[in-house]
Design a protein around this motif. Structure first.
Motif, short mmCIF file in Angstrom:
data_model
loop_
_atom_site.label_atom_id
_atom_site.label_comp_id
_atom_site.label_asym_id
_atom_site.label_seq_id
_atom_site.Cartn_x
_atom_site.Cartn_y
_atom_site.Cartn_z
N ILE A 70 0.84 -1.20 0.00
CA ILE A 70 0.00 0.00 0.00
C ILE A 70 0.88 1.24 0.00
CG2 ILE A 70 -1.79 1.25 1.26
CD1 ILE A 70 -2.71 -1.38 0.00
N LYS A 71 1.94 1.22 0.80
CA LYS A 71 2.86 2.37 0.83
C LYS A 71 3.56 2.53 -0.52
CE LYS A 71 3.83 1.95 5.79
NZ LYS A 71 4.86 1.70 6.82
N LEU A 72 3.82 1.40 -1.19
CA LEU A 72 4.50 1.47 -2.48
C LEU A 72 3.60 2.11 -3.54
CD1 LEU A 72 6.87 0.63 -4.37
CD2 LEU A 72 5.69 -1.56 -4.69
N TYR A 73 2.33 1.66 -3.60
CA TYR A 73 1.42 2.15 -4.65
C TYR A 73 0.80 3.50 -4.32
CZ TYR A 73 1.72 -2.41 -6.93
OH TYR A 73 2.17 -3.53 -7.57
N PHE A 74 0.65 3.80 -3.03
CA PHE A 74 -0.05 5.03 -2.65
C PHE A 74 0.81 5.87 -1.71
CE2 PHE A 74 -3.21 1.70 -3.40
CZ PHE A 74 -3.96 2.27 -4.43
N GLY A 75 2.11 5.85 -1.91
CA GLY A 75 3.02 6.60 -1.05
C GLY A 75 2.88 8.10 -1.25
N ASP A 76 3.16 8.84 -0.17
CA ASP A 76 3.10 10.30 -0.23
C ASP A 76 4.48 10.92 -0.45
OD1 ASP A 76 4.34 9.85 2.17
OD2 ASP A 76 2.79 10.80 3.42
N GLY A 77 5.48 10.07 -0.71
CA GLY A 77 6.82 10.58 -0.94
C GLY A 77 7.61 10.85 0.32
N GLN A 78 6.98 10.68 1.48
CA GLN A 78 7.66 10.94 2.75
C GLN A 78 7.60 9.72 3.67
OE1 GLN A 78 5.64 14.42 4.22
NE2 GLN A 78 6.68 15.79 2.76
N GLY A 79 7.40 8.54 3.09
CA GLY A 79 7.35 7.32 3.88
C GLY A 79 5.96 6.98 4.38
N GLY A 80 5.00 7.83 4.11
CA GLY A 80 3.63 7.58 4.55
C GLY A 80 2.73 7.21 3.39
#
Length: 690
Positions: A121-131
């Motif tokens: 989920i973090k890979l596909y919908f990451g916010d660029g800051q680890g979230g």
């Protein structure tokens, strides 16, 4: 018939060959009965389609990563790995069902929308800051068009979480107690110094011990398992390498020639190289004389002019067509030089003085007109002497500083030296100097073996295979084709075969072949091979007479070990450790310092793990008992113990992680091995794939 083999074989195939052969071998019956069953695990069927899809996915992944075709032996390895993985997945799935391991809907929701979402989920919908970009995630979930993608993602998440639960259950019992952790830290970081007295077994002559037939037979009976053999095969085989022919080389040259005019006209060299498959991509870099392949450098730097097209130039397995884009003065000079080395070790003043004197004598001969290359062949003390001292081209930073300074400051043809370096004294002569550098577009095509050449190679081996099958004389047919017949012995479970390598196709042939059978032509990564199974040796124990010659030196060593150990014990009892060496003529008295967990050998004794293990277990001042090692009997005393500094929390945590990972992997491997041994696994691949 030999001259028209290809025609005859095709007629036979078309008319009745394939059907007759398959029916006679019972292949139709087998495959018909198997249907789509490539294999099974406890009755759970593995279908051909399932297996082929998994294999193709791995082959595609390999091609994407390597950028080329999958070599045949790599493909074989992938097929074996895929089958093993499918079997393991079946076994895991069976265990998860038996244990009731599942993933609830709430767990799935938490994996997606919880405080710590799954890494996917973090890979596909990451916010660029680890979230996680919650808005993008919720938009995806709310989109009806994304249902299929969501179902696929959900299945992946469920499967991964189930595997995690199973893995956690398997490894849950693995613990590293604090006391064990600290002891392991001390064991790994402790160092000891020792002195020892040893009696080597080899010091006793062979005629000092008597070996009877009874001794040999007793050893054979006591160590019978050492002489156990698996089912094995003796193979005759011939190979032909996949080597490009002169015609293949000519084809590459013709390709370059056909591109010559377009290459000269193009304004976009980078795009031109990429579109025409150049092995050397475009670069804006400038190259000195010493930075190019020798063949390329000789052609380019002969008289470089911008816009000039040079080639074809052969270098290794590449053919180059080079466009000179620019020429400029070199930022750093390159030189070609030769030298004569008069070697002398550092710190040895006498040897250094003698080396310098020799260098001065040779220098005087050179100044009187002696040939430099001939003098280098006579006097130089390094590997360049065979080529007259030639060092080739080099730029700054390639040589030790005194040598480099002398070479770069010398005029072409000047004899420089003696120049002192750490190696000794050098006489140097610069033969060429390059003060230009060039910018190139290098259209480099690799010389590859063509399909036509590969077909010719296969046809040659195909003739050997066909006629050997007809006549039964493999050697004669191979020799008639001008091929060398080699012999190799292979165990039934042997993966790598000397001279051949890994080949699932060959292993499948051996499983069903009878002595005298000849394989089809088998393609490997770098060659083709045809094999005849000469003999089959069943599994069992090698007979005594066959291994007698191997046993005799072992028994002699045992008897010598007993003698040397007895001598040590008697002397130790009578004289103590300090008087041991004096009381034993021929004994080795020596020290071994800095022994640690990583130590493999002992000075003067060779590989002696018992020595290292004993030394690390003793305290300072302790004397060991007499120990029979691999090569000698010995007694050791620990003279100093270097205890490691107290471990930090980070040291212990790092070691704990290492030990935990090792033991968890061991438990997993033991668990899956036990499942495989208990399961009923069938593998029918040999009936579907040759």
């Amino acid at each position: 018939m030999r001259e028209n083999t290809g025609v005859v074989l095709w007629i036979l195939v078309i008319a009745f060959g394939v059907i007759w052969v398959l029916q006679d071998a019972g292949t139709f019956d087998v495959v018909g009965n198997l249907g789509n069953r490539l294999g099974s695990v406890d009755g759970d069927i593995i279908t051909v389609e399932e297996y082929q899809q998994a294999v193709q996915a791995q082959l595609d992944a390999y091609q994407r990563q390597s950028g080329g075709e999958v070599p045949p032996q790599i493909a074989d390895r992938i097929r074996d790995q895929v089958f093993d993985q499918i079997v393991e997945n079946r076994l895991r799935e069976k265990e998860m069902k038996r244990l009731g391991i599942d993933v609830s809907d709430q767990e799935l929701v938490d994996m997606v929308l919880g405080d710590d979402p799954h890494p996917l989920i973090k890979l596909y919908f990451g916010d660029g800051q680890g979230g996680v970009d919650r808005a993008a995630l919720e938009s995806f979930l709310a989109n009806p068009d994304a249902n299929a993608s969501w179902i696929q993602l959900e299945n992946i998440l469920r499967a991964q979480r189930r595997q995690e639960k199973l893995d956690n259950l398997i490894t849950a019992t693995v613990r590293i107690p604090e006391a064990e952790l600290r002891n392991e830290y001390l064991r790994r970081n402790r160092k000891v110094d020792t002195r020892f007295v040893a009696l080597r077994y080899a010091a006793l002559p062979d005629d000092s011990v008597q070996v009877t037939d009874r001794d040999l037979r007793n050893y054979y009976n006591e160590h019978r398992e050492d002489f156990r053999r698996e089912r094995s095969y003796t193979l005759l085989y011939v190979t032909l390498p996949k080597v490009p022919t002169a015609g293949d080389t000519a084809a590459v040259v013709n390709d370059l020639q056909s591109l010559r005019e377009a290459f000269a006209r193009t304004d976009n060299d980078s795009l031109f190289l990429a579109r025409n498959g150049s092995e050397r991509p475009f670069t804006d870099a400038y190259f000195r004389r010493d930075e190019l392949d020798e063949a390329l450098a000789e052609a380019v730097f002969d008289d470089p002019r911008p816009g000039e097209l040079i080639g074809p130039i052969f270098s290794g397995d590449l053919v180059h067509l080079v466009k000179i884009l620019d020429v400029r003065p070199a930022e750093e000079t390159a030189v070609r030089a030769r030298h004569i080395l008069f070697r002398a070790p550092e710190g040895d003043a006498e040897a250094r003085a003698e080396a310098r004197r020799q260098a001065m004598d040779v220098r005087r001969e050179l100044l009187r007109g002696a040939d430099f290359a001939e003098m280098a062949r006579q006097h130089s003390a390094d590997g360049t002497r065979a080529r007259g001292g030639d060092l080739g081209w080099f730029g700054p930073g390639r040589m030790v500083e005194p040598f480099e300074q002398a070479a770069f400051n010398a005029r072409v043809g000047e004899i420089v030296g003696p120049v002192e370096t750490q190696f000794g004294y050098h006489l140097i002569q610069v033969t060429e100097r390059a003060d230009k550098e060039v910018k190139l577009a290098d259209l480099a095509l690799r010389i590859r073996t063509s399909i036509a050449t590969l077909n010719e190679i296969q046809e040659t081996l195909g003739d050997v295979q066909y006629f050997a099958g007809e006549s039964g004389d493999f050697r004669a047919e191979a020799e008639r084709a001008g091929l060398e017949v080699r012999t190799v012995q292979v165990q039934a479970d042997q993966q790598f075969i000397p001279g051949i390598g890994n080949s699932t196709t060959l292993r499948n042939f051996l499983e069903r072949a009878e002595p005298g059978d000849v394989s089809d032509v088998i393609e490997l990564d770098e060659q083709f091979v045809v094999v005849q199974l000469e003999t089959v040796t069943p599994e069992g124990y090698r007979p005594f007479e066959e291994v007698r010659a191997q046993i005799e030196p072992r028994v002699k060593n045992q008897k010598k070990a007993a003698i040397q150990s007895r001598r040590l014990r008697e002397a130790l009892a009578a004289h103590g450790f300090d008087g041991l060496a004096a009381a034993l003529p021929g004994a080795i008295e020596q020290t071994a310092t800095g022994l640690s967990y990583q130590s493999v050998t002992v000075p003067g004794l060779g590989r002696e793990p018992a020595f290292v293990g004993t030394a690390l277990a003793l305290n300072e001042g302790d004397v060991s008992d007499v120990i029979e090692g691999n090569n000698a009997a010995f007694v050791l005393q620990v003279t100093r113990v270097e205890e490691p500094p107290a471990p930090t929390a980070a040291d212990l945590e790092q070691l704990r992680t290492t030990l935990l990972r090792q033991r968890q992997n061991l438990v997993r491997n033991q668990w899956i091995t036990a499942l495989r041994e208990e399961a009923d696994i069938t593998d029918n691949r040999r009936f579907f794939f040759q």
